[in-house]
Design a protein around this motif. Structure first.
Motif, PDB file in Angstrom:
ATOM      1  N   MET A 120       0.850  -1.179   0.000  1.00  0.00           N
ATOM      2  CA  MET A 120       0.000   0.000   0.000  1.00  0.00           C
ATOM      3  C   MET A 120       0.896   1.242   0.000  1.00  0.00           C
ATOM      4  SD  MET A 120      -2.753   0.964   2.884  1.00  0.00           S
ATOM      5  CE  MET A 120      -3.846   2.295   2.694  1.00  0.00           C
ATOM      6  N   VAL A 121       0.653   2.124  -0.911  1.00  0.00           N
ATOM      7  CA  VAL A 121       1.480   3.314  -1.095  1.00  0.00           C
ATOM      8  C   VAL A 121       1.478   4.179   0.158  1.00  0.00           C
ATOM      9  CG1 VAL A 121       1.703   5.444  -2.441  1.00  0.00           C
ATOM     10  CG2 VAL A 121       1.099   3.322  -3.588  1.00  0.00           C
ATOM     11  N   VAL A 122       0.313   4.398   0.746  1.00  0.00           N
ATOM     12  CA  VAL A 122       0.203   5.283   1.910  1.00  0.00           C
ATOM     13  C   VAL A 122       0.923   4.686   3.111  1.00  0.00           C
ATOM     14  CG1 VAL A 122      -1.410   6.377   3.521  1.00  0.00           C
ATOM     15  CG2 VAL A 122      -1.914   6.313   1.068  1.00  0.00           C
ATOM     16  N   ARG A 123       0.704   3.410   3.382  1.00  0.00           N
ATOM     17  CA  ARG A 123       1.367   2.761   4.511  1.00  0.00           C
ATOM     18  C   ARG A 123       2.885   2.831   4.356  1.00  0.00           C
ATOM     19  NH1 ARG A 123       0.901  -2.978   4.004  1.00  0.00           N
ATOM     20  NH2 ARG A 123       2.801  -2.641   2.870  1.00  0.00           N
ATOM     21  N   ASP A 124       3.391   2.510   3.183  1.00  0.00           N
ATOM     22  CA  ASP A 124       4.833   2.551   2.953  1.00  0.00           C
ATOM     23  C   ASP A 124       5.383   3.963   3.131  1.00  0.00           C
ATOM     24  OD1 ASP A 124       4.670  -0.143   2.447  1.00  0.00           O
ATOM     25  OD2 ASP A 124       4.802   0.064   0.271  1.00  0.00           O
ATOM     26  N   CYS A 168      -6.626   3.693   7.816  1.00  0.00           N
ATOM     27  CA  CYS A 168      -5.497   3.349   8.682  1.00  0.00           C
ATOM     28  C   CYS A 168      -5.426   4.335   9.844  1.00  0.00           C
ATOM     29  CB  CYS A 168      -4.179   3.288   7.926  1.00  0.00           C
ATOM     30  SG  CYS A 168      -3.681   4.809   7.114  1.00  0.00           S
ATOM     31  N   VAL A 169      -4.804   3.865  10.913  1.00  0.00           N
ATOM     32  CA  VAL A 169      -4.541   4.701  12.085  1.00  0.00           C
ATOM     33  C   VAL A 169      -3.036   4.664  12.301  1.00  0.00           C
ATOM     34  CG1 VAL A 169      -5.016   5.096  14.531  1.00  0.00           C
ATOM     35  CG2 VAL A 169      -6.792   4.076  13.067  1.00  0.00           C
ATOM     36  N   LEU A 170      -2.424   5.841  12.318  1.00  0.00           N
ATOM     37  CA  LEU A 170      -0.972   5.952  12.389  1.00  0.00           C
ATOM     38  C   LEU A 170      -0.560   6.796  13.593  1.00  0.00           C
ATOM     39  CD1 LEU A 170      -0.585   6.781   8.623  1.00  0.00           C
ATOM     40  CD2 LEU A 170       0.184   4.659   9.693  1.00  0.00           C
ATOM     41  N   GLN A 171       0.600   6.488  14.116  1.00  0.00           N
ATOM     42  CA  GLN A 171       1.132   7.254  15.242  1.00  0.00           C
ATOM     43  C   GLN A 171       2.519   7.766  14.915  1.00  0.00           C
ATOM     44  OE1 GLN A 171       1.689   5.028  18.854  1.00  0.00           O
ATOM     45  NE2 GLN A 171       2.250   6.836  20.023  1.00  0.00           N
ATOM     46  N   GLN A 172       2.748   9.021  15.248  1.00  0.00           N
ATOM     47  CA  GLN A 172       4.084   9.590  15.201  1.00  0.00           C
ATOM     48  C   GLN A 172       4.209  10.461  16.454  1.00  0.00           C
ATOM     49  OE1 GLN A 172       5.276  11.789  11.685  1.00  0.00           O
ATOM     50  NE2 GLN A 172       7.372  11.132  12.034  1.00  0.00           N
ATOM     51  N   GLY A 173       5.001   9.985  17.405  1.00  0.00           N
ATOM     52  CA  GLY A 173       5.094  10.670  18.689  1.00  0.00           C
ATOM     53  C   GLY A 173       3.749  10.607  19.394  1.00  0.00           C
ATOM     54  N   ASP A 174       3.250  11.760  19.826  1.00  0.00           N
ATOM     55  CA  ASP A 174       1.956  11.786  20.513  1.00  0.00           C
ATOM     56  C   ASP A 174       0.796  12.111  19.565  1.00  0.00           C
ATOM     57  OD1 ASP A 174       2.420  14.467  20.031  1.00  0.00           O
ATOM     58  OD2 ASP A 174       2.267  15.089  22.118  1.00  0.00           O
ATOM     59  N   ARG A 175       1.076  12.185  18.266  1.00  0.00           N
ATOM     60  CA  ARG A 175       0.035  12.491  17.271  1.00  0.00           C
ATOM     61  C   ARG A 175      -0.509  11.203  16.687  1.00  0.00           C
ATOM     62  NH1 ARG A 175      -1.653  13.814  12.130  1.00  0.00           N
ATOM     63  NH2 ARG A 175      -2.606  15.886  11.976  1.00  0.00           N
ATOM     64  N   ILE A 176      -1.817  11.019  16.820  1.00  0.00           N
ATOM     65  CA  ILE A 176      -2.497   9.860  16.253  1.00  0.00           C
ATOM     66  C   ILE A 176      -3.323  10.354  15.070  1.00  0.00           C
ATOM     67  CG2 ILE A 176      -4.075   7.939  16.689  1.00  0.00           C
ATOM     68  CD1 ILE A 176      -1.466   7.961  18.426  1.00  0.00           C
ATOM     69  N   ALA A 177      -3.026   9.834  13.890  1.00  0.00           N
ATOM     70  CA  ALA A 177      -3.718  10.240  12.670  1.00  0.00           C
ATOM     71  C   ALA A 177      -4.641   9.121  12.209  1.00  0.00           C
ATOM     72  CB  ALA A 177      -2.725  10.584  11.576  1.00  0.00           C
ATOM     73  N   ILE A 178      -5.922   9.413  12.194  1.00  0.00           N
ATOM     74  CA  ILE A 178      -6.908   8.509  11.637  1.00  0.00           C
ATOM     75  C   ILE A 178      -7.068   8.960  10.188  1.00  0.00           C
ATOM     76  CG2 ILE A 178      -9.317   7.778  11.772  1.00  0.00           C
ATOM     77  CD1 ILE A 178      -8.837   8.604  14.908  1.00  0.00           C
ATOM     78  N   ALA A 194       4.053   6.355   5.033  1.00  0.00           N
ATOM     79  CA  ALA A 194       3.979   6.685   6.462  1.00  0.00           C
ATOM     80  C   ALA A 194       5.105   6.017   7.240  1.00  0.00           C
ATOM     81  CB  ALA A 194       2.622   6.271   7.025  1.00  0.00           C
ATOM     82  N   LEU A 195       5.366   4.760   6.962  1.00  0.00           N
ATOM     83  CA  LEU A 195       6.443   4.051   7.658  1.00  0.00           C
ATOM     84  C   LEU A 195       7.798   4.675   7.344  1.00  0.00           C
ATOM     85  CD1 LEU A 195       5.222   0.352   7.261  1.00  0.00           C
ATOM     86  CD2 LEU A 195       5.011   1.837   9.272  1.00  0.00           C
ATOM     87  N   ALA A 196       8.004   5.095   6.108  1.00  0.00           N
ATOM     88  CA  ALA A 196       9.262   5.743   5.723  1.00  0.00           C
ATOM     89  C   ALA A 196       9.429   7.088   6.425  1.00  0.00           C
ATOM     90  CB  ALA A 196       9.313   5.941   4.203  1.00  0.00           C
ATOM     91  N   GLN A 197       8.310   7.710   6.835  1.00  0.00           N
ATOM     92  CA  GLN A 197       8.354   8.981   7.554  1.00  0.00           C
ATOM     93  C   GLN A 197       8.494   8.790   9.061  1.00  0.00           C
ATOM     94  OE1 GLN A 197       8.378  11.953   5.806  1.00  0.00           O
ATOM     95  NE2 GLN A 197       8.521  10.524   4.122  1.00  0.00           N
ATOM     96  N   GLY A 198       8.639   7.546   9.508  1.00  0.00           N
ATOM     97  CA  GLY A 198       8.818   7.265  10.927  1.00  0.00           C
ATOM     98  C   GLY A 198       7.535   7.069  11.704  1.00  0.00           C
ATOM     99  N   GLN A 199       6.418   6.894  10.994  1.00  0.00           N
ATOM    100  CA  GLN A 199       5.151   6.658  11.679  1.00  0.00           C
ATOM    101  C   GLN A 199       4.982   5.168  11.952  1.00  0.00           C
ATOM    102  OE1 GLN A 199       1.742   8.933  10.331  1.00  0.00           O
ATOM    103  NE2 GLN A 199       3.074  10.023   8.893  1.00  0.00           N
TER     104      GLN A 199
END
Length: 112
Positions: A1-5, A28-38, A7-12
């Motif tokens: 999945m383009v978005v998942r890849d 998808c639900v992603l986390q980077q630090g204390d930010r949770i992105a739905i 996001a993971l490359a950005q450290g999420q």
């Protein structure tokens, strides 16, 4: 999945993917630090017609809010430092092949 890849490359960190329930779907639900992105992912297959962001109708926004609330309610506990956001990610075809990914933070206001 383009978005998942991306996001993971950005450290999420991927917390959940393709969450479904009665009347909602979270891509998808992603986390980077204390930010949770739905995240809602919108794809436009051709360069003709309206942009992908224009397809995020009021009804879909309401479904995203319901889904975000349901996902949060299913957590055993929520760290107090977490901040929740509903982001929009659009994928549109690049004229030379591949995709143009645009990340739009806070595209939908969360119920607080």
């Amino acid at each position: 999945m383009v978005v998942r890849d991306f996001a993971l490359a950005q450290g999420q960190t991927l917390l959940a993917g393709h969450v479904t329930g009665q009347g909602y779907e979270l891509d998808c639900v992603l986390q980077q630090g204390d930010r949770i992105a739905i995240c809602e992912v919108r794809v436009r297959q051709t360069r003709r017609g309206p942009a992908a962001i224009e397809s995020l109708a009021t009804r879909k926004q309401e479904a995203l809010r319901r889904g975000a609330s349901a996902w949060l309610a299913g957590l055993p506990s929520i760290p107090p430092a977490w901040h929740f956001h509903i982001d929009l990610v659009t994928l549109e075809p690049h004229p030379e092949g591949g995709w143009v990914l645009t990340w739009i933070p806070d595209a939908v206001e969360m119920d607080r």
